[in-house]
Write a protein that holds these residues in place. Structure first.
Motif, mmCIF file in Angstrom:
data_model
loop_
_atom_site.group_PDB
_atom_site.id
_atom_site.type_symbol
_atom_site.label_atom_id
_atom_site.label_comp_id
_atom_site.label_asym_id
_atom_site.label_seq_id
_atom_site.Cartn_x
_atom_site.Cartn_y
_atom_site.Cartn_z
ATOM 1 N N PRO A 198 0.813 -1.224 0.000
ATOM 2 C CA PRO A 198 0.000 0.000 0.000
ATOM 3 C C PRO A 198 0.847 1.275 0.000
ATOM 4 O O PRO A 198 0.452 2.284 -0.587
ATOM 5 C CB PRO A 198 -0.836 -0.128 1.278
ATOM 6 C CG PRO A 198 -0.106 -1.113 2.135
ATOM 7 C CD PRO A 198 0.555 -2.051 1.194
ATOM 8 N N GLU A 199 2.041 1.233 0.614
ATOM 9 C CA GLU A 199 2.854 2.443 0.652
ATOM 10 C C GLU A 199 3.358 2.844 -0.722
ATOM 11 O O GLU A 199 3.815 3.980 -0.921
ATOM 12 C CB GLU A 199 4.026 2.282 1.631
ATOM 13 C CG GLU A 199 5.051 1.238 1.251
ATOM 14 C CD GLU A 199 4.810 -0.085 1.934
ATOM 15 O OE1 GLU A 199 5.795 -0.760 2.283
ATOM 16 O OE2 GLU A 199 3.637 -0.440 2.115
ATOM 17 N N SER A 200 3.309 1.921 -1.691
ATOM 18 C CA SER A 200 3.739 2.267 -3.049
ATOM 19 C C SER A 200 2.864 3.366 -3.640
ATOM 20 O O SER A 200 3.302 4.107 -4.525
ATOM 21 C CB SER A 200 3.696 1.034 -3.952
ATOM 22 O OG SER A 200 2.357 0.572 -4.131
ATOM 23 N N LEU B 259 14.196 9.918 -8.705
ATOM 24 C CA LEU B 259 14.450 9.334 -7.390
ATOM 25 C C LEU B 259 13.132 9.105 -6.669
ATOM 26 O O LEU B 259 12.276 10.000 -6.639
ATOM 27 C CB LEU B 259 15.340 10.260 -6.555
ATOM 28 C CG LEU B 259 16.637 10.740 -7.191
ATOM 29 C CD1 LEU B 259 17.418 11.592 -6.194
ATOM 30 C CD2 LEU B 259 17.477 9.563 -7.682
ATOM 31 N N GLU B 260 12.974 7.943 -6.095
ATOM 32 C CA GLU B 260 11.745 7.619 -5.386
ATOM 33 C C GLU B 260 11.855 8.049 -3.924
ATOM 34 O O GLU B 260 12.786 7.649 -3.226
ATOM 35 C CB GLU B 260 11.453 6.125 -5.473
ATOM 36 C CG GLU B 260 11.065 5.661 -6.877
ATOM 37 C CD GLU B 260 10.550 4.236 -6.889
ATOM 38 O OE1 GLU B 260 10.722 3.538 -5.863
ATOM 39 O OE2 GLU B 260 9.967 3.824 -7.913
ATOM 40 N N ILE B 261 10.908 8.848 -3.477
ATOM 41 C CA ILE B 261 10.849 9.290 -2.091
ATOM 42 C C ILE B 261 9.806 8.437 -1.384
ATOM 43 O O ILE B 261 8.608 8.509 -1.690
ATOM 44 C CB ILE B 261 10.464 10.781 -1.981
ATOM 45 C CG1 ILE B 261 11.368 11.641 -2.880
ATOM 46 C CG2 ILE B 261 10.535 11.235 -0.529
ATOM 47 C CD1 ILE B 261 12.822 11.593 -2.529
ATOM 48 N N GLN B 262 10.260 7.598 -0.481
ATOM 49 C CA GLN B 262 9.353 6.711 0.237
ATOM 50 C C GLN B 262 8.590 7.495 1.310
ATOM 51 O O GLN B 262 9.089 8.498 1.825
ATOM 52 C CB GLN B 262 10.138 5.579 0.895
ATOM 53 C CG GLN B 262 10.959 4.745 -0.075
ATOM 54 C CD GLN B 262 10.101 4.032 -1.103
ATOM 55 O OE1 GLN B 262 8.985 3.592 -0.803
ATOM 56 N NE2 GLN B 262 10.616 3.903 -2.323
ATOM 57 N N PRO B 263 7.386 7.052 1.652
ATOM 58 C CA PRO B 263 6.629 7.761 2.686
ATOM 59 C C PRO B 263 7.156 7.519 4.095
ATOM 60 O O PRO B 263 6.817 8.257 5.021
ATOM 61 C CB PRO B 263 5.211 7.207 2.530
ATOM 62 C CG PRO B 263 5.424 5.827 1.976
ATOM 63 C CD PRO B 263 6.614 5.935 1.071
ATOM 64 N N LEU B 264 7.979 6.485 4.260
ATOM 65 C CA LEU B 264 8.493 6.155 5.590
ATOM 66 C C LEU B 264 9.881 5.537 5.464
ATOM 67 O O LEU B 264 10.117 4.695 4.600
ATOM 68 C CB LEU B 264 7.567 5.152 6.293
ATOM 69 C CG LEU B 264 8.000 4.698 7.698
ATOM 70 C CD1 LEU B 264 7.893 5.846 8.692
ATOM 71 C CD2 LEU B 264 7.172 3.502 8.158
ATOM 72 N N LEU C 136 18.354 10.048 0.706
ATOM 73 C CA LEU C 136 18.209 11.033 -0.359
ATOM 74 C C LEU C 136 19.581 11.525 -0.817
ATOM 75 O O LEU C 136 19.819 11.700 -2.024
ATOM 76 C CB LEU C 136 17.355 12.203 0.137
ATOM 77 C CG LEU C 136 16.928 13.251 -0.898
ATOM 78 C CD1 LEU C 136 16.182 12.602 -2.055
ATOM 79 C CD2 LEU C 136 16.061 14.313 -0.232
ATOM 80 N N THR C 137 20.495 11.737 0.126
ATOM 81 C CA THR C 137 21.857 12.139 -0.223
ATOM 82 C C THR C 137 22.526 11.080 -1.088
ATOM 83 O O THR C 137 23.143 11.397 -2.117
ATOM 84 C CB THR C 137 22.685 12.368 1.059
ATOM 85 O OG1 THR C 137 22.083 13.393 1.848
ATOM 86 C CG2 THR C 137 24.109 12.763 0.717
#
Length: 626
Positions: free
Chosen positions: A58-60, A70-75, A405-406
């Motif tokens: 579901p977080e996808s 770049l994919e920023i994950q919610p957690l 992210l870095t």
């Protein structure tokens, strides 16, 4: 006086012993990622984002992506820990180029001056220095103070205490010689002189489209390195790539490639790698996306450390000059720029930039006045003195999100850099137009997101103020052009506002509100906000009882375009009949605020993600606004 001896703390009889360590979560069962996923899935099902038969993660559905993909994950959790970031002042310098960071001094507060008049410039410099500015970024030559008048611009300035960074375009060598003459006249020893001469032939090539050789700058740097050990000669400027619409990785990759080109030229001029690296300063944009900005400056240091290491050096720390993004500044509602530049300054400071320039909030309009210059320098003061932002080295270090992210940004930037090198280097990429093409592709994607308001611009594409008073400033001299384009993100919407404001009367659209207030308020507000982004007034009559009332209010509004606003239920019951009645009453177009549906008399739909620029342009054209 009787001396008071230390005693044990008094405990009330019967009071239980305090635990040695307070465990706040001790009474709660340990939570798991799977439990969190179940909660996320429940929320997404309730919102309709996923169905009952959805079997993915579901977080996808909550993942976002940058312009670099770049994919920023919610957690992020401890499972996402990144190793190898090191310590401040040591390779790979991710955490800081200096072991002490900015703890003892704060970052260098650098203000920009771009006027031709030397006396006016001098007045502004002295006021800023008195107000807390610590270094001077001075445009000289054809687009700034005449080189011969540098002494007048720096009159009564203690240049040994407030270092000067020059920006003289093609005249960098003449400006450098004039500055050295000034140092000599003031009897400042060459060993004590601190300055940046600002030679940047590659940046000039990017700006003008005309090739400027790097060898003269390298020869100048070789001489300066011997005579003035604390002076940096060359700037590798990332702003041309940023302002051309580039992504963070594209800006970093191109800037590192420029640094490598300079490094080669400097070593060919006789300097060793470490001395050559010490002749460079890197200039990068800081944006209101604070986390990407933090990651950008951390990643840049890692990239440059790797370059110098493989070049045979010891691995050098990168000297960084952050500039709040010119591209993000708006001419409309410029007061919001104060918030943008504060976020950008925050990100650059947390990211470890050595010097930061906060552009005044009116920089997109013209020359700053005393008020905007004061706000710009006070932005630093609040963040440094009141927020204590420099009190900890790399305060974002260890954040699972920031570290990932870095890392991801560094990898993306390295791919861009190696692609440039494989094509023959930055000069070859600029000459062939290949880099310009990639930047243009990113700008096209960015423009689309801006136009659909998925990248919102507060005060311009979102929550505009039609009654704002124009801010008037002295004009800025046009900088060199002919090379990479310079974009501002708000310019397309602002052009529509300019069209609407120039019309003899304010363009208007009638909002045909269906049903009770509670049923139409949300979509009426959405539609009004969208139309105002193009300088169009939305006439909202409030709740209307029946079709004759709607038609009467429409005729009284003095416009020929209407927009239906209501609930899905009211659309199903009334949209077709109201749209037909409005057309019979003279409406040339009837729009509907909501998802597209089967309504034969509705000519267009306004919904989240629709092309607002296209809607607004068509509306102004239909209303006869030139």
């Amino acid at each position: 006086m009787t001396e008071v001896a230390e005693t044990e703390s008094v405990r009330t009889p019967g009071e239980p012993d305090a635990p040695e360590e307070l465990k706040l979560a001790a009474e709660f069962p340990e939570a798991s990622r799977e439990q969190w996923r179940e909660l996320v899935a429940g929320v997404l099902r309730k919102s309709g984002a996923i169905g009952e038969d959805f079997d993915g993660l579901p977080e996808s559905k909550l993942v976002t992506r940058t312009y670099d993909g770049l994919e920023i994950q919610p957690l992020y959790t401890a499972e996402d820990t990144v190793e190898g970031t090191g310590f401040p002042g040591l390779p790979p310098f991710v955490r800081s180029a200096r072991p002490e960071g900015s703890v003892t001094t704060g970052w260098d507060i650098r203000a920009r001056y771009a006027r031709r008049d030397a006396k006016v410039t001098n007045t502004a410099i002295l006021a800023d220095l008195e107000g807390g500015v610590s270094s001077i970024w001075l445009r000289a030559g054809a687009n700034g103070v005449p080189v011969a008048q540098l002494g007048d611009a720096l009159n009564e300035v203690y240049v040994d205490l407030a270092p000067v960074t020059l920006d003289a375009g093609e005249e960098y060598e003449a400006a450098a010689n004039e500055l050295f003459t000034l140092f000599a006249e003031r009897e400042i020893p060459a060993s004590a002189v601190t300055a940046t001469l600002g030679a940047d032939p590659i940046g000039l090539t990017a700006r003008t489209g005309t090739a400027h050789p790097v060898e003269p700058a390298a020869r100048l740097a070789a001489r300066v390195a011997k005579s003035h050990p604390k002076v940096r000669t060359i700037v590798a400027d990332g702003l041309p790539f940023h302002e051309a619409g580039g992504s963070d990785a594209q800006e970093l990759g191109a800037t590192i490639a420029a640094g490598v080109a300079y490094l080669r030229a400097l070593t060919e001029a006789g300097l060793d790698v470490d001395t050559a690296a010490a002749q460079l300063e890197f200039r990068l944009a800081a944006t209101a996306d604070q986390f990407l900005t933090i990651a950008k400056f951390r990643a840049a240091r890692r990239l440059w450390a790797r370059v110098t290491e493989v070049s045979g050096g010891k691995g050098a720390g990168m000297r960084q000059h952050a500039v709040t993004s010119p591209a993000m500044l708006t001419q409309r509602d410029p007061w919001v720029n104060m918030l943008r530049t504060t976020l950008a300054c925050f990100g650059a400071g947390v990211g470890g930039a050595d010097a930061i320039t906060v552009l005044p909030f009116d920089a997109a309009i013209g020359q700053p006045d005393a008020f905007s210059a004061r706000i710009a320098r006070n932005t630093h003061a609040v963040l440094l003195e009141e927020s204590k932002l420099a009190g900890v080295i790399d305060p974002a270090g260890g954040s699972w999100y920031v570290e990932n992210l870095t890392e991801d940004l560094a990898q993306a930037a390295w791919r861009e850099f190696t692609a440039i090198e494989a094509a023959g280097g930055i000069e070859a990429e600029l000459a062939s137009g290949a880099l310009a093409g990639r930047l243009a592709e990113t700008w096209e994607k960015r423009s689309k997101r801006i136009g659909t308001r998925r990248d919102p611009i507060t005060g311009v594409s979102e929550f505009p103020n039609l009654t704002e008073k124009a801010v008037v400033r002295d004009p800025v001299e046009d900088p060199p052009g002919g090379g990479l384009p310079r974009y501002r993100y708000a310019e397309a919407f602002e052009a529509l506002r300019d069209r609407a404001d120039a019309h003899p009367s304010r363009p208007r659209v009638f909002l045909a509100t269906l049903g009770p207030v509670a049923a139409h308020t949300g979509r009426a507000s959405f539609a009004a906000n969208l139309f105002q982004a193009g300088g169009i007034e939305a006439v909202n009559p409030g709740a209307l009882k029946d079709i004759p009332a709607v038609v009467a209010e429409f005729r009284a509004s003095g416009t020929k375009i209407a927009c239906l606003c209501g609930s899905n239920t009211s659309y199903a019951e009334e949209a077709d009949s109201v749209a037909k009645a409005l057309k019979e009453a003279g409406a040339t177009s009837v729009l509907l605020a909501g998802k597209p549906g089967d309504h034969p008399d509705v000519t267009g739909y306004l919904f989240t993600g629709c092309d607002a620029l296209e809607v607004l342009t068509g509306t102004l054209n239909e209303l006869g606004v030139q």
